[in-house]
Design a protein around this motif. Structure first.
Motif, PDB file in Angstrom:
ATOM      1  N   VAL A   3     -61.346  30.629  39.794  1.00 19.89           N
ATOM      2  CA  VAL A   3     -61.770  30.109  38.489  1.00 19.89           C
ATOM      3  C   VAL A   3     -60.559  29.446  37.832  1.00 19.89           C
ATOM      4  O   VAL A   3     -59.509  30.079  37.691  1.00 19.89           O
ATOM      5  N   TYR A   4     -60.725  28.180  37.420  1.00 23.07           N
ATOM      6  CA  TYR A   4     -59.629  27.401  36.847  1.00 23.07           C
ATOM      7  C   TYR A   4     -60.132  26.663  35.616  1.00 23.07           C
ATOM      8  O   TYR A   4     -61.287  26.226  35.566  1.00 23.07           O
ATOM      9  N   VAL A   5     -59.249  26.508  34.635  1.00 20.25           N
ATOM     10  CA  VAL A   5     -59.602  25.821  33.391  1.00 20.25           C
ATOM     11  C   VAL A   5     -58.614  24.675  33.186  1.00 20.25           C
ATOM     12  O   VAL A   5     -57.395  24.871  33.264  1.00 20.25           O
ATOM     13  N   PHE A   6     -59.137  23.477  32.926  1.00 18.91           N
ATOM     14  CA  PHE A   6     -58.311  22.293  32.724  1.00 18.91           C
ATOM     15  C   PHE A   6     -58.638  21.648  31.388  1.00 18.91           C
ATOM     16  O   PHE A   6     -59.803  21.611  30.973  1.00 18.91           O
ATOM     17  N   LEU A   7     -57.631  21.124  30.741  1.00 16.62           N
ATOM     18  CA  LEU A   7     -57.815  20.250  29.583  1.00 16.62           C
ATOM     19  C   LEU A   7     -57.307  18.885  29.999  1.00 16.62           C
ATOM     20  O   LEU A   7     -56.116  18.711  30.257  1.00 16.62           O
ATOM     21  N   GLY A   8     -58.213  17.919  30.087  1.00 17.13           N
ATOM     22  CA  GLY A   8     -57.847  16.665  30.731  1.00 17.13           C
ATOM     23  C   GLY A   8     -57.539  16.952  32.190  1.00 17.13           C
ATOM     24  O   GLY A   8     -58.327  17.583  32.889  1.00 17.13           O
ATOM     25  N   ASN A   9     -56.368  16.542  32.642  1.00 17.17           N
ATOM     26  CA  ASN A   9     -55.963  16.802  34.027  1.00 17.17           C
ATOM     27  C   ASN A   9     -54.980  17.956  34.140  1.00 17.17           C
ATOM     28  O   ASN A   9     -54.392  18.164  35.200  1.00 17.17           O
ATOM     29  N   ARG A  10     -54.777  18.709  33.045  1.00 17.23           N
ATOM     30  CA  ARG A  10     -53.738  19.726  33.019  1.00 17.23           C
ATOM     31  C   ARG A  10     -54.326  21.126  33.054  1.00 17.23           C
ATOM     32  O   ARG A  10     -55.239  21.458  32.289  1.00 17.23           O
ATOM     33  N   LEU A  11     -53.781  21.961  33.939  1.00 20.24           N
ATOM     34  CA  LEU A  11     -54.224  23.340  34.060  1.00 20.24           C
ATOM     35  C   LEU A  11     -53.820  24.132  32.823  1.00 20.24           C
ATOM     36  O   LEU A  11     -52.679  24.051  32.365  1.00 20.24           O
ATOM     37  N   LEU A  12     -54.758  24.894  32.279  1.00 25.16           N
ATOM     38  CA  LEU A  12     -54.458  25.745  31.129  1.00 25.16           C
ATOM     39  C   LEU A  12     -54.056  27.143  31.589  1.00 25.16           C
ATOM     40  O   LEU A  12     -54.591  27.667  32.570  1.00 25.16           O
ATOM     41  N   GLU A  63     -56.569  14.791  21.819  1.00 28.41           N
ATOM     42  CA  GLU A  63     -57.375  13.609  21.532  1.00 28.41           C
ATOM     43  C   GLU A  63     -58.854  13.959  21.485  1.00 28.41           C
ATOM     44  O   GLU A  63     -59.369  14.702  22.322  1.00 28.41           O
ATOM     45  N   SER A  64     -59.547  13.441  20.500  1.00 31.73           N
ATOM     46  CA  SER A  64     -60.978  13.688  20.361  1.00 31.73           C
ATOM     47  C   SER A  64     -61.712  13.230  21.616  1.00 31.73           C
ATOM     48  O   SER A  64     -61.458  12.150  22.140  1.00 31.73           O
ATOM     49  N   GLY A  65     -62.615  14.081  22.109  1.00 35.15           N
ATOM     50  CA  GLY A  65     -63.393  13.737  23.294  1.00 35.15           C
ATOM     51  C   GLY A  65     -62.735  14.087  24.605  1.00 35.15           C
ATOM     52  O   GLY A  65     -63.307  13.827  25.680  1.00 35.15           O
ATOM     53  N   THR A  66     -61.546  14.693  24.566  1.00 32.25           N
ATOM     54  CA  THR A  66     -60.878  15.085  25.809  1.00 32.25           C
ATOM     55  C   THR A  66     -61.747  16.084  26.571  1.00 32.25           C
ATOM     56  O   THR A  66     -62.387  16.948  25.976  1.00 32.25           O
ATOM     57  N   GLN A  67     -61.746  15.981  27.888  1.00 30.95           N
ATOM     58  CA  GLN A  67     -62.618  16.834  28.694  1.00 30.95           C
ATOM     59  C   GLN A  67     -61.984  18.198  28.946  1.00 30.95           C
ATOM     60  O   GLN A  67     -60.850  18.302  29.397  1.00 30.95           O
ATOM     61  N   LEU A  68     -62.752  19.248  28.652  1.00 32.00           N
ATOM     62  CA  LEU A  68     -62.388  20.623  28.993  1.00 32.00           C
ATOM     63  C   LEU A  68     -63.236  21.013  30.196  1.00 32.00           C
ATOM     64  O   LEU A  68     -64.464  20.919  30.151  1.00 32.00           O
ATOM     65  N   THR A  69     -62.573  21.435  31.265  1.00 31.10           N
ATOM     66  CA  THR A  69     -63.273  21.700  32.522  1.00 31.10           C
ATOM     67  C   THR A  69     -63.136  23.159  32.928  1.00 31.10           C
ATOM     68  O   THR A  69     -62.028  23.704  32.954  1.00 31.10           O
ATOM     69  N   LEU A  70     -64.252  23.774  33.245  1.00 31.34           N
ATOM     70  CA  LEU A  70     -64.269  25.088  33.891  1.00 31.34           C
ATOM     71  C   LEU A  70     -64.668  24.839  35.342  1.00 31.34           C
ATOM     72  O   LEU A  70     -65.788  24.416  35.616  1.00 31.34           O
ATOM     73  N   TRP A  71     -63.743  25.087  36.265  1.00 32.98           N
ATOM     74  CA  TRP A  71     -63.985  24.776  37.683  1.00 32.98           C
ATOM     75  C   TRP A  71     -64.093  26.095  38.449  1.00 32.98           C
ATOM     76  O   TRP A  71     -63.157  26.895  38.470  1.00 32.98           O
ATOM     77  N   LEU A  72     -65.217  26.301  39.082  1.00 29.57           N
ATOM     78  CA  LEU A  72     -65.533  27.536  39.802  1.00 29.57           C
ATOM     79  C   LEU A  72     -65.599  27.248  41.302  1.00 29.57           C
ATOM     80  O   LEU A  72     -66.114  26.211  41.715  1.00 29.57           O
ATOM     81  N   VAL A  73     -65.079  28.171  42.092  1.00 32.25           N
ATOM     82  CA  VAL A  73     -65.063  27.995  43.547  1.00 32.25           C
ATOM     83  C   VAL A  73     -65.590  29.257  44.208  1.00 32.25           C
ATOM     84  O   VAL A  73     -65.197  30.376  43.853  1.00 32.25           O
ATOM     85  N   GLN A  74     -66.495  29.070  45.157  1.00 28.00           N
ATOM     86  CA  GLN A  74     -66.883  30.165  46.044  1.00 28.00           C
ATOM     87  C   GLN A  74     -66.611  29.719  47.473  1.00 28.00           C
ATOM     88  O   GLN A  74     -66.995  28.623  47.878  1.00 28.00           O
ATOM     89  N   ALA A  75     -65.931  30.575  48.232  1.00 28.80           N
ATOM     90  CA  ALA A  75     -65.562  30.231  49.603  1.00 28.80           C
ATOM     91  C   ALA A  75     -66.074  31.305  50.553  1.00 28.80           C
ATOM     92  O   ALA A  75     -65.729  32.482  50.411  1.00 28.80           O
ATOM     93  N   LYS A  76     -66.879  30.910  51.508  1.00 33.22           N
ATOM     94  CA  LYS A  76     -67.403  31.830  52.510  1.00 33.22           C
ATOM     95  C   LYS A  76     -67.146  31.250  53.901  1.00 33.22           C
ATOM     96  O   LYS A  76     -67.295  30.046  54.113  1.00 33.22           O
TER      97      LYS A  76
END
Length: 582
Positions: free
Chosen positions: A65-74, A91-104
């Motif tokens: 589980v990873y969280v990014f603001l723009g292209n930067r890891l939080l 900056e207004s409208g900057t993308q906040l990303t929650l990136w989830l990974v499952q690996a099997k």
């Protein structure tokens, strides 16, 4: 080809796991491999990938589980979570990303896996959920990663962020042969993510051996072409006027994302919605503004070679060392318009680019310092180019260790992962073992060196170079010990206590608490560290004291591990004495 892709991926995972001093199981290695390459475009370091891995039971079907603001890891100590001014400058409208990974490691993609992730996210994305109830169901590390995302979202609400929740489902099955029922479940999960918040969008991707192989075999390119309108050449270096459209192309990868790796040597991160960037945006959006390059100091690129053919420069080993704010603002402001209206007049406006050709690292460092001294950059922000940093790097190389003061430099060269040490990790090791502050090492993974005073203490010219190498070796030994214990420890225990165990190991060698690196001179010269049997004894004592301290204070594990009070409690009760922590 699919069978061959699977063989190649298996081989890459095996080679990676066996290159480590303490090999991971194939499943654990595959999880980390999957996380790294699911997030391929972000250029994360080994430690950043590892920090997002969710280990052990109660993982809710998620391995990363990873969280990014723009292209930067939080990180949990990122400025936007603790400094209102930092949040207001986003900056207004900057993308906040929650990136989830499952690996099997299975050879198929299943409905059950998607159902489990859907259930987990429904619970953990609920802003009204009580954390005490969540702890019954899920691992502490998983809860903490979602808490980071929710805290960031709430802190940024006034900046109206866009939200992306993305799930990468990775197996050794064929991504182009996913069963229709599984695809239908993926669409439902995307809809669930999109409906989680008013501003959110959901994405699900399937990654199999072919996709992993493509990403794993593609190193970030540092050789790029830059078209220009006019240029002046002196020797092998150039000053060029470049059309904004061509410069945006130069900055963007195939997906339109900015190539963050070509900014690795820049001394500052993107500052967001600060005044100077607002002025850049205003001049770009105003069709009556003067020529852009009249109003802007331009971009400085250092490279090892530049060849000009037909008004196109081919640049090798590209690093943008000055002009990050301009570059990111251009990209953020104009990228969408460029993809739909590339003939717009704004893209024929010009930006000035200096291309300085030198393979001499000292000369590159001098350029970085000189170009950034002209702006108000704190001294600590220039740490990667300091003499002490280059001295540490040189000393490590002499002993076949690799000090990664330039992020991912040695990783991209294929050096042994276990012998690559980043600036943040060395700083944490110094803080924990040499300065007796494992609480700060735990609490401030990304902000430890923002204080000039802390930086000068951690990277002091009075500290002998062998001590730095000894600290890196010692921290690796502690981490390897914890990874190979017969009784596995939880991910939360490792995260909270591995710096405390390292401190106890160093303290036990010296025989009492201390807060000066020179106390470790003898240990460094003799290259000694407590044996595994001693570490086992120290670990058991640490766990006992940690549990007792939490009960006495009524604190949770995270708060206790980040507390200077616990360090004093620990060393006093174990008979090593105590020092004031701050």
């Amino acid at each position: 080809m699919s069978a061959n892709d699977r063989v190649l991926i298996n081989q890459m995972v095996e080679e990676w796991r066996n290159s480590r001093t303490v090999p991971l199981s194939f499943d654990a290695a595959f999880e980390r491999f999957a996380c790294e390459h699911a997030l391929h475009g972000f250029g994360l370091s080994e430690e950043e990938v590892e920090a997002g891995v969710i280990g052990g039971s109660d993982d809710g079907g998620l391995d990363g589980v990873y969280v990014f603001l723009g292209n930067r890891l939080l990180h949990e100590d990122s400025d936007i979570l603790h400094d209102s001014s930092a949040a207001s400058n986003v900056e207004s409208g900057t993308q906040l990303t929650l990136w989830l990974v499952q690996a099997k490691t299975s050879a198929t993609f299943s409905e059950v896996a998607l159902d489990k992730v859907a259930s987990t996210c429904s619970t953990l994305l609920d802003l009204s959920a009580e954390e005490s109830a969540l702890k019954v169901l899920y691992a502490d590390d998983l809860i903490a990663r979602f808490r980071l995302f929710k805290d960031a979202l709430q802190r940024l609400l006034k900046r109206h962020p866009t939200v992306l929740i993305k799930f990468s489902y990775v197996t050794r099955g064929e991504a182009n042969e996913v069963h229709p029922k599984v695809q239908a479940k993926a669409k439902l999960l995307e809809a669930q993510f999109s409906n989680a918040f008013a501003v959110s969008t959901g994405e699900v991707e399937f990654l199999g051996p072919a996709e992993l192989w493509k990403r794993a075999s593609t190193l970030p390119s540092y050789t790029l072409e830059l078209p220009y309108m006019e240029s002046i050449t002196h020797g092998t270096s150039h000053v060029a006027l470049v059309a904004l459209g061509d410069y945006i192309d130069f900055l963007s990868d195939d997906s339109g994302t900015i190539k963050s790796h070509i900014f690795d040597w820049n001394v500052r991160d993107y500052q967001g919605n600060v005044e100077v960037n607002r002025e850049i945006t205003a001049s770009l959006l105003n069709p009556d503004a003067p020529e852009f390059w009249w109003l802007n100091n331009g971009i400085t690129i250092v490279c090892s070679q530049a060849t000009s053919i037909g008004k196109r420069l081919s640049l090798s080993d590209v690093q943008i060392v000055n002009g990050l704010q301009t570059s990111y603002t251009l990209h953020e402001t104009l990228r969408e318009r460029y993809s739909t209206e590339p003939s717009d007049d704004v893209f024929s406006r010009l930006v000035q680019v200096r291309i300085l050709v030198t393979a001499d690292q000292a000369a590159r460092d001098a350029v970085i310092r000189a170009t950034n001294r002209q702006t108000s950059v704190p001294v600590a922000s220039l740490r990667a180019t300091d003499d002490i940093q280059r001295q540490i790097e040189s000393y490590y190389l002499e002993h076949e260790w690799f000090y990664d003061r330039r992020k991912n430099f040695y990783r991209n060269q294929g050096k042994t992962t276990d012998r690559i040490v980043s600036i943040p990790l060395l700083a944490q090791s110094v803080m924990a073992m040499a300065l007796g502050r494992p609480d700060d090492a735990r609490a401030r993974p990304s902000s430890l060196l923002k204080s000039d005073a802390d930086y000068r203490r951690v990277f002091s010219e009075k500290t002998e170079l062998p001590v730095y190498l000894w600290l890196s070796k010692a921290q690796r030994q502690v981490d390897e010990f914890l990874q190979t214990r017969p009784e596995p420890i939880s991910r939360s225990q490792y995260t909270n206590l591995h710096f405390h165990l390292a401190m106890l190991g160093a303290t036990d060698l010296v025989g009492r608490v201390f807060n000066r690196p020179d106390f470790l001179n003898n240990s460094a010269r003799e290259d000694v560290f407590p044996l595994p049997a001693k570490l086992e004894s120290l670990w058991n004592s640490l766990l006992e004291q940690f549990e007792n301290f939490q009960k006495e204070r009524g604190w949770g594990p995270d708060k206790a591990a980040k507390s200077g009070e616990f360090v004093t409690y620990l060393t006093t009760n174990l008979g090593y004495g105590s020092l004031r922590q701050k």
